[in-house]
Each structure stands twice: as structure tokens, then as C-alpha cells.
Write a protein that holds these residues in place. Sequence first.
Motif, PDB file in Angstrom:
ATOM      1  N   ARG A 159       0.793  -1.349  -0.003  1.00 11.13           N
ATOM      2  CA  ARG A 159       0.116  -0.085  -0.060  1.00 11.13           C
ATOM      3  C   ARG A 159       0.641   1.241  -0.137  1.00 11.13           C
ATOM      4  O   ARG A 159       0.709   2.325  -0.554  1.00 11.13           O
ATOM      5  N   GLU A 160       1.803   1.245   0.888  1.00 11.72           N
ATOM      6  CA  GLU A 160       2.422   2.638   0.893  1.00 11.72           C
ATOM      7  C   GLU A 160       3.786   2.550  -0.175  1.00 11.72           C
ATOM      8  O   GLU A 160       4.372   3.636  -0.480  1.00 11.72           O
ATOM      9  N   ALA A 182       5.282  12.354  -5.429  1.00 10.37           N
ATOM     10  CA  ALA A 182       5.625  11.763  -4.352  1.00 10.37           C
ATOM     11  C   ALA A 182       3.961  11.562  -3.680  1.00 10.37           C
ATOM     12  O   ALA A 182       3.756  10.952  -2.741  1.00 10.37           O
ATOM     13  N   LYS A 183       3.069  12.635  -4.085  1.00  8.12           N
ATOM     14  CA  LYS A 183       1.838  12.524  -3.249  1.00  8.12           C
ATOM     15  C   LYS A 183       0.732  13.215  -4.299  1.00  8.12           C
ATOM     16  O   LYS A 183       1.250  13.888  -5.494  1.00  8.12           O
ATOM     17  N   SER A 184      -0.557  13.068  -4.112  1.00  4.85           N
ATOM     18  CA  SER A 184      -1.440  13.810  -5.014  1.00  4.85           C
ATOM     19  C   SER A 184      -2.629  13.715  -4.388  1.00  4.85           C
ATOM     20  O   SER A 184      -3.095  12.816  -3.476  1.00  4.85           O
ATOM     21  N   SER A 185      -3.447  14.812  -4.739  1.00  7.81           N
ATOM     22  CA  SER A 185      -5.047  14.957  -4.180  1.00  7.81           C
ATOM     23  C   SER A 185      -5.782  14.986  -5.582  1.00  7.81           C
ATOM     24  O   SER A 185      -6.982  15.622  -5.282  1.00  7.81           O
ATOM     25  N   ALA A 186      -5.457  14.439  -6.727  1.00 15.28           N
ATOM     26  CA  ALA A 186      -6.116  14.775  -7.746  1.00 15.28           C
ATOM     27  C   ALA A 186      -7.169  13.294  -7.940  1.00 15.28           C
ATOM     28  O   ALA A 186      -7.090  12.811  -8.725  1.00 15.28           O
ATOM     29  N   ASP A 189      -8.227   7.733  -5.124  1.00 16.10           N
ATOM     30  CA  ASP A 189      -7.186   7.102  -5.137  1.00 16.10           C
ATOM     31  C   ASP A 189      -7.259   5.619  -5.676  1.00 16.10           C
ATOM     32  O   ASP A 189      -7.330   4.628  -4.935  1.00 16.10           O
TER      33      ASP A 189
ATOM     34  N   ALA B 147      -5.145  16.110   2.383  1.00 15.97           N
ATOM     35  CA  ALA B 147      -4.461  17.142   2.917  1.00 15.97           C
ATOM     36  C   ALA B 147      -3.080  16.810   3.258  1.00 15.97           C
ATOM     37  O   ALA B 147      -2.777  15.612   3.448  1.00 15.97           O
ATOM     38  N   SER B 148      -1.874  17.723   3.062  1.00 15.63           N
ATOM     39  CA  SER B 148      -0.762  17.233   3.570  1.00 15.63           C
ATOM     40  C   SER B 148      -0.126  18.611   4.251  1.00 15.63           C
ATOM     41  O   SER B 148      -0.459  18.860   5.211  1.00 15.63           O
ATOM     42  N   GLY B 149       0.802  18.938   3.700  1.00 15.07           N
ATOM     43  CA  GLY B 149       1.475  20.400   4.123  1.00 15.07           C
ATOM     44  C   GLY B 149       3.034  20.133   4.581  1.00 15.07           C
ATOM     45  O   GLY B 149       3.755  19.312   3.907  1.00 15.07           O
ATOM     46  N   ALA B 152       4.619  16.718   5.511  1.00 14.33           N
ATOM     47  CA  ALA B 152       4.472  15.490   4.892  1.00 14.33           C
ATOM     48  C   ALA B 152       5.945  14.599   4.352  1.00 14.33           C
ATOM     49  O   ALA B 152       5.683  13.457   4.155  1.00 14.33           O
ATOM     50  N   ARG B 159      -3.278  10.326   3.503  1.00 15.68           N
ATOM     51  CA  ARG B 159      -3.385   9.223   3.062  1.00 15.68           C
ATOM     52  C   ARG B 159      -2.546   7.971   4.079  1.00 15.68           C
ATOM     53  O   ARG B 159      -3.282   6.865   4.233  1.00 15.68           O
ATOM     54  N   GLU B 160      -1.477   8.492   4.380  1.00 10.35           N
ATOM     55  CA  GLU B 160      -0.870   7.427   5.381  1.00 10.35           C
ATOM     56  C   GLU B 160      -1.064   7.720   6.705  1.00 10.35           C
ATOM     57  O   GLU B 160      -0.718   6.680   7.421  1.00 10.35           O
ATOM     58  N   HIS B 370       6.318  22.935  -0.270  1.00 11.03           N
ATOM     59  CA  HIS B 370       6.635  21.837   0.473  1.00 11.03           C
ATOM     60  C   HIS B 370       7.517  21.213  -0.446  1.00 11.03           C
ATOM     61  O   HIS B 370       6.985  19.909  -0.871  1.00 11.03           O
ATOM     62  N   ASP B 373       8.746  17.225  -0.979  1.00 10.51           N
ATOM     63  CA  ASP B 373       8.063  15.991  -1.812  1.00 10.51           C
ATOM     64  C   ASP B 373       7.599  16.680  -3.380  1.00 10.51           C
ATOM     65  O   ASP B 373       6.815  16.040  -3.895  1.00 10.51           O
ATOM     66  N   GLU B 414      -1.931  18.472  -2.842  1.00  4.07           N
ATOM     67  CA  GLU B 414      -2.902  18.689  -1.560  1.00  4.07           C
ATOM     68  C   GLU B 414      -3.860  19.290  -1.528  1.00  4.07           C
ATOM     69  O   GLU B 414      -4.607  19.036  -0.448  1.00  4.07           O
TER      70      GLU B 414
END
Lengths: 459, 459
Positions: A159-160, A182-186, A189, B147-149, B152, B159-160, B370, B373, B414
Amino acid sequence: MPIPAAAAEALAALLGPRFSTSAADRDLHGQSESYHRAPPPDAVAWPETTDEVAQVAAICHAHRVPLIGWGTGTSLEAQAMATQGGLVLDMLRMDRVLEIRAEDMQVSVQPGCTREALNTELRATGLFFPVDPGANASLGGMAATRASGTTAVRYGTMRENVLALQVVLADGRVIRTGTRAAKSSAGYDLTSLFVGSEGTLGIITELTLRLHGQPEEVAAAVCGFPTLEQAVECVTATIQSGIPMARIEFIDADVVRAFNTFAGTRMHEGPHLMVEFHGAPASVKGDAEAFGALAGEFGGTGFDWATTPEARAALWKMRHNAYRSCLALRPGATAVVTDVCVPMSHLPAAVAAAAEDIRAEGLLGPMVGHVGDGNFHAQILVMPGDAAELAAAKRVATRMAERAIAVGGTITGEHGVGIGKRPLMRAQHGDAVSVMAAIKQALDPESILNPGKLVPEVN
Amino acid sequence: MPIPAAAAEALAALLGPRFSTSAADRDLHGQSESYHRAPPPDAVAWPETTDEVAQVAAICHAHRVPLIGWGTGTSLEAQAMATQGGLVLDMLRMDRVLEIRAEDMQVSVQPGCTREALNTELRATGLFFPVDPGANASLGGMAATRASGTTAVRYGTMRENVLALQVVLADGRVIRTGTRAAKSSAGYDLTSLFVGSEGTLGIITELTLRLHGQPEEVAAAVCGFPTLEQAVECVTATIQSGIPMARIEFIDADVVRAFNTFAGTRMHEGPHLMVEFHGAPASVKGDAEAFGALAGEFGGTGFDWATTPEARAALWKMRHNAYRSCLALRPGATAVVTDVCVPMSHLPAAVAAAAEDIRAEGLLGPMVGHVGDGNFHAQILVMPGDAAELAAAKRVATRMAERAIAVGGTITGEHGVGIGKRPLMRAQHGDAVSVMAAIKQALDPESILNPGKLVPEVN
């Protein structure tokens, strides 16, 4: 239901000799490492490209032929067995490492690439892929099962560590989930949705994986404990103390007996922990000392440090072979393997209750565990054909799962659902099962993708 | 479309004065922190229990009333705006910390609890919740937006850090996704599906969150760079070197000017990095030295260490207020905020291209990021009513997103999709958008949950 002639002709035209209905090929793809048994599939195909997988799916979709992904065949809950017949898609010819992007700590691979093959390719880069379920499984299969294993306590599970996938959908459309960011909010998931979906929502044809830096220093050791309870309480205390364990594995006295008998060790026949530390030399030293002090409080003795890479490799090879060594404790036996995972504070009671239950049923069930995240297994040995023994083993497995659910745990930490855990899904998830079913029906309305697996109450 | 009388009567009967159609209440829940504008909702409700949320959903489902979740109203892409009318569900009365399970490093909270309120409650436990988007947002809203910030890079995003959710579905059914176990392979990852779904698949009514140990030692500093390129290249080199940064934030010269003008600093008006290190005292010292050496290679000078907790709090408060400080650079302005995230190796080029694009369009767009990432923002200041300026800002935002997509990045790291990023979803996801649409339709067939958001091509 055999494969309709029109479908078989289309598949043969597409794949030539890489489509087979021979008994030998079918039998090879009807095996299981666990107690599950099913007839072999009706046919086997060996695609070499995503486009071929897409065309195979389109053919199967048009003719309603069940389509079951196959990697190394090491799943434990019959995930790759053709329980409703159909076509097994052997992905092992799609085994290439497509692109190593060292500066982004990422790699793109085909699903048939195994974790060991990937790490061999990565050796010179200073990076590695950490997820290690023991078996040298295919990365596609590991993603499909949401596998984890000995290093998840430090590096996470599939998962990670899966960043994105290419997936062939039920009707042959090809999509990409996720990106290389590395990350996404689009949006939804989808990567996480397909990871762990056991081939019931799509066929994984490419994976983008996160890589990690090879640790500068590694230290590993084995340490014995007077009782099972003390060993497990030591694990709970270790995790709660924040020592960043890379591995912390529990093995019980039966497993040690198997190692002593079949792996040439001479360990004291009691419960042990196998531990590993990764990091800068100073922090590894500090972590190992902190763990040593804690272990001492719980009666831990006889630390045996594996000081060379070869000794460490031998140590973890022995651990990885525990399944086969334990099978050998009872020649001819197969195994019902449990896989509960509980919150850390409930781990000592959960392990103790399982041990007592196995003893009370008169079974032999060596226990191992990736206990740093609350996950442990009993490998209950049963003789094929002994229905009473199989029933007893299943009773124990069900009670372990029910106790896990009662304390907020899960019926499967890493082996997945397949057909073995399917009857317990509603007990764990309640009405969320109907959300899973709605998703399954939305993405695979003809139910051709690994039908009869994972989602209960859906054919 | 106003709320049907029968629905309004049922809601008033259920909630009494906690259901309102007053202009004042509606206006308060029709605001946005960014440039998005929409009419206020038709009504507002303040539920106090999961059961009330379930009953509200059932009423809205029966009468096809749009239902939009509301936390602190700090989303940037109009996620909480009632763009199709309907009922806004203000979750701030469901703000309790339900259970701290320190030994399992977990907490259960209601969705209206803010991250600062949670961390205040956690202070005595030695644990903290790390995700920090700047705004003191509600945890339900943070989960809904994925969200992250600033932290992260070290601790992951929502997510994590969301382990499980309680969710009210479109028709009022209540489900639980996930368990309290650290990992699970028991079926589809519904937790990950609802995290980041922006209220389009369900209303979050409870969250189980992972906690982390408060770091033994913390060190933070600000460091100036001669050019934007050198600052960002230093970030890429830092991450690739494996130094475990807790925070590594980029601010450009315009942001520094805003800080100097409105936050009382006297920094050199050039690009800076703001960094933080967490860990044992020895490793923090080593990490800070390693970073210092790297920064020096890229021209970093003038390290200003925040040595007391108060100084660090002031430093990050200033960073968190960057949005408002930058708005103040142009009194009366609002902002188009971009949010791309790219693979680390593409970060320097992406930031440089964005800066050049903003300059070429004649816009003022302070940049923060940020960047550990690969995520950075341009806050493009536009005057309300100036259509040409808004169009120029949107052109820049779209080109940034397109460049991100071209290098395998994402249109939003994010902030989420809402209505602002919706037109770009197909460019990023291709046919995967239709999988999202299929899921949306399966779980919310009447499309009452935050309609018109996130999933393109679905009402």
C-alpha cells in the motif's frame, strides 16, 4: 464451463503457442501452496505485452470467460486458482525492469518481475525495494494481494510502496492510476483501490514503485525468551518505545524445532525474536543497545548476532523457509495458515489465546509473526483427506479471526482474502461489504475478473 | 433549486434550531478563501451525532437535495461551496476527541475536531498528529481533501495517517472502513477511497488516526540562497542524499517581502529555505550539519536557527500565515493558488518555468512550496472583477498543471480538485476518469453528495 470455441480460437490466433489447453500447462496452474484445492483452469495464456493482456480481456469479456491472474503461484488463499474455471493469465513473461529513476527513488516494472530480481538489478544504485513477504513473489502478485512481510514495520506494505499502476480493466480498456509525484490529491485513489483487489477489478500490467536507500549499516540478531508471552510483550514494549526496528519477527518453539531439524541450527527450543536494525552506524548501535536492554527486562537471553552479510542472508533465508521447514515437521501435511493482525496492545493476549486454542484442539500449529505491526501466523498442519483435522484447523482459524475482529483487528494482515477469508468478510466489515460489491459490479459487471474471490455475496 | 418543503420540514423536525435557512447562516457557509465564488447554500445544518448525519442523508437522498460537508471553510478549490444549491452540513459541533489509545499510537476523533485542538489534547501523552496543512483545518476536511502540508516529507499525508473511517453513505447507511490494525489485506481499501473523495462518496463522521512520538529534539532554521534555482536544487540534493528532513519549505523573494512587511521580519529579500529536523539529539545535530554542508554547496548563507520552542512556533506561524501575508501585498486582492507536485528531479525546472511564466504574464504570484516532496504553490494575486487578470492567472495555472502532467506529476499535490482542477482531470488521468465516474455512480446514484465536484463529466 469450458472456454467457448470462438474465444479459444481468438486467443489462439492472438497468442499462438502462448495459449494452451494442455493438461500439463493447466495442472501447473492449478496448484496451491496451501490446503485449498480446485480443478485446474480450462486454459493458460502467457501474454508478453499490455496490449496482449487488453486483447485477452476483451475476448474474455465478450465471451464471459473467467480471467485469473497468475504470478509465482505462492498466494495462500487460492487467489490464483480458477475456482470457476476459465483462463489463467500467467504474467511471468512480462518480467522486465522498465526504468530505474534513481534520482526520484522510483522504478517502473512489469508485473511478472520478482522482488529478488528487482533487487538484483538495483544493487549498484544504492537503492532497494524493501517489501519482503518471504516468497520470491512477483511484484504484480504482491500488489494484488497488498503483501507485506518482515520489513513492513519499517518500510510499509505494498500500500505504501506502490506509487502508480497500469491496469487492464475487465473490458480491455487500459488505464493508469496515479503519477510519479510523491503525493497527489487529484481525485479518487485508484492506486490504493487496485492494490489489494486480488485481480477482481483489473489486471496489473505495470507498477511504479517507491525505492529506499540501502541502509549504511545493518545489524541482525536472534534472541531467546523463556515464554511466548514474554517474547511478545517485549515486541509490544519495543514498538511502543519508538525504537525504529527494521524487522522484528517472532518464532515459537515449534518453529525453532523445525529450524533445528531441517535448517541445521542448534537453537534452544523455545520462543525467539529475530531482529534487524537499519541506519547510520551510530544509530544502529544505539538502537541495538536499546533493544538489548528492553529484551533483558523480558527475560531475553543468548543474543546471537549475525555480523556478516552472509550470516544475515542465511538468517533471513532460514526465516523465509520457515513455511517449508514447518511443513516438514509432519511429512505429507499441508497447512491452514492464519493471518490475523491486531492493535499492538492486544498482541500478547491474541498470541497466547491462539496457542492455547491450537493446543486444546490437539493440533500442531507452529507460529511465526511479523509482530512489529501486530501480525502473526499459525501454520496449522493437516493431513490431506483428514476431514476432522481440517475442520478443527478451520475452527481454530475462525476463532482467531473472530478474536481479532473483537479487538479491532483484521482477519488478514497480508495474505488477502481469496476464498479462504471470504466467509469472514461481513463479520469484519459489516455493511461496507456492500460498498465493495457495488464497486466490483461497477468495474466488472460481467464478473469475469477472478470471479468468486474476495467480495462475498457476489458471484 | 430551493430545498423542497417536505425535506425542510423533516430536517427542521430532526434538528430544530440546528437547521437554518437564514440569510446570515447561509452567507457564512457560502464563503471561499480563494477566488471561487458561488451563491450561498439553501440551508445549513449542524448535526451532533452520526445518527443525525445518517438521517439528514436519508432525507436529502429521498428528496434529491445536494448535501455538502463543511469543516473550517479553508479549502481552496471550492470543495465546500454549494455550487448546485442544497444543504451544507457544518460538522464543527462534532468536534470531540473520542478515544486516545496511546499504547497503540492511535486516536479516534470526530470530523469537526481541528488538528490544533487534537494536538493540544495529545500534549501530555508524548504523541502528536503530524499532518499540518497550515490552516487549523478540521480533521474530517483534511481527510476529505487528502491534505498534507509542511511535514508530509517526513510523516506522510492524510493518506498515510488515516487508519479507518466511519462514513455515512448517500442513502444514510453507516459503514466503517478499515480497522485498528496497523495493516490489513482484507478486501478493497475503502479508507483510501474515501480519503481524498471530497465528500462526493460519503460524509466522514469519525476518523481513526495514526499518532507519532513527539520528537525528543527539534531544530529549525531559515537559510537564504542567491537564486531560486539554487534554493530548489539544494532541496533536490537534500532529499536525494537521504537526510530525514521533518520540514523543508521553499519561499521566494516575494514571500519574504510579505513577511518583512507584515510579519516583522528583516530577512534578505531573496529565496529562502525553512527547515526542521526531528529526532534524537545526536541525529538532529548530525542531520543539521549535513544539511548545512549541502546548503553551502548551493550558495546557502545566513543560517538563522530558531533555538527555543517559542522561536520555532513563531517561525512556523509566520510560514502558515504566508497566504494572508501575501494577500496583503496587494490590498483587496484574492488568489488563484496553484498546487502542482512533480517528481523531485523535475522540481528545479518546474519552479523556474512557473516563475518565468508568472513574470511573462505580468502577474504577481509569490511562491511557496513543501518542496521536499516536489509540491509547490504560486499564489497568483488577482483583483476581484478584473476578468483579464483572472484569465491570465488561470492561463498560468493551467500551463503549470500541463507541465506537471508532462513530467509525470500531478495537477494537485494537496489542495484537491473541487471545481478548480476538475477541467484538468482528464488530461491527468485519461480514461481512469471513467473509472472514477463509475465508482461515483455506484455509490451515489442520485448524485446528491457534493454534486459537480471532483469527477468531471458527472453532474
